[in-house]
Design a protein around this motif. Structure first.
Motif, PDB file in Angstrom:
ATOM      1  N   ASP A   1       8.143   6.353  -2.821  1.00 39.23           N
ATOM      2  CA  ASP A   1       8.513   7.525  -2.030  1.00 39.23           C
ATOM      3  C   ASP A   1       7.973   7.466  -0.606  1.00 39.23           C
ATOM      4  O   ASP A   1       8.167   8.383   0.179  1.00 39.23           O
ATOM      5  CB  ASP A   1       8.076   8.812  -2.718  1.00 39.23           C
ATOM      6  N   GLY A   2       7.265   6.369  -0.258  1.00 39.55           N
ATOM      7  CA  GLY A   2       6.745   6.203   1.090  1.00 39.55           C
ATOM      8  C   GLY A   2       5.326   6.691   1.284  1.00 39.55           C
ATOM      9  O   GLY A   2       4.711   6.430   2.301  1.00 39.55           O
ATOM     10  N   LYS A   3       4.799   7.406   0.310  1.00 38.24           N
ATOM     11  CA  LYS A   3       3.418   7.902   0.397  1.00 38.24           C
ATOM     12  C   LYS A   3       2.451   6.773   0.063  1.00 38.24           C
ATOM     13  O   LYS A   3       2.851   5.730  -0.442  1.00 38.24           O
ATOM     14  CB  LYS A   3       3.218   9.065  -0.567  1.00 38.24           C
ATOM     15  N   ALA A   4       1.183   6.985   0.335  1.00 33.88           N
ATOM     16  CA  ALA A   4       0.163   5.985   0.035  1.00 33.88           C
ATOM     17  C   ALA A   4       0.042   5.801  -1.476  1.00 33.88           C
ATOM     18  O   ALA A   4       0.013   6.772  -2.226  1.00 33.88           O
ATOM     19  CB  ALA A   4      -1.179   6.405   0.617  1.00 33.88           C
ATOM     20  N   ALA A   5      -0.027   4.556  -1.898  1.00 37.70           N
ATOM     21  CA  ALA A   5      -0.161   4.247  -3.318  1.00 37.70           C
ATOM     22  C   ALA A   5      -1.622   4.368  -3.736  1.00 37.70           C
ATOM     23  O   ALA A   5      -2.532   4.316  -2.908  1.00 37.70           O
ATOM     24  CB  ALA A   5       0.344   2.838  -3.591  1.00 37.70           C
TER      25      ALA A   5
ATOM     26  N   SER B   1       0.802  -1.216   0.000  1.00 35.27           N
ATOM     27  CA  SER B   1       0.000   0.000   0.000  1.00 35.27           C
ATOM     28  C   SER B   1       0.837   1.271   0.000  1.00 35.27           C
ATOM     29  O   SER B   1       0.306   2.356   0.129  1.00 35.27           O
ATOM     30  CB  SER B   1      -0.940   0.006   1.211  1.00 35.27           C
ATOM     31  N   ALA B   2       2.143   1.138  -0.167  1.00 36.07           N
ATOM     32  CA  ALA B   2       3.021   2.300  -0.188  1.00 36.07           C
ATOM     33  C   ALA B   2       3.707   2.423  -1.537  1.00 36.07           C
ATOM     34  O   ALA B   2       4.058   1.432  -2.170  1.00 36.07           O
ATOM     35  CB  ALA B   2       4.069   2.194   0.917  1.00 36.07           C
ATOM     36  N   ALA B   3       3.895   3.652  -1.965  1.00 36.35           N
ATOM     37  CA  ALA B   3       4.634   3.928  -3.189  1.00 36.35           C
ATOM     38  C   ALA B   3       6.126   3.947  -2.847  1.00 36.35           C
ATOM     39  O   ALA B   3       6.519   3.853  -1.672  1.00 36.35           O
ATOM     40  CB  ALA B   3       4.196   5.258  -3.772  1.00 36.35           C
TER      41      ALA B   3
END
Length: 66
Positions: A9-13, A5-7
């Motif tokens: 870059d660490g943000k939410a996918a 569930s993470a992209a």
């Protein structure tokens, strides 16, 4: 499942990305069952609902807004 569930870059996918990653992971586990490396697919025990999406198209990036 947190990694799915993470992209990068660490943000939410995006929800479509999460669904695609889950589908690939499911296929991998099914293949492991087929090769008898696992007795059953453990992903079947996890309750999961896809995230609701709202696909809003930015009219500035569309070639023809109609």
């Amino acid at each position: 499942m947190a990694a799915q569930s993470a992209a990068l870059d660490g943000k939410a996918a995006a929800s479509i990305t999460i669904a695609r990653k889950r589908a690939v992971f499911h296929a991998l586990l099914e293949y492991a069952v087929e090769l008898e490396k696992l007795s059953a697919n453990p992903l079947h025990k996890i309750k999961w609902k896809p995230l609701k999406t709202t696909e809003i198209v930015d009219p500035r990036v569309v070639a023809n807004p109609r």
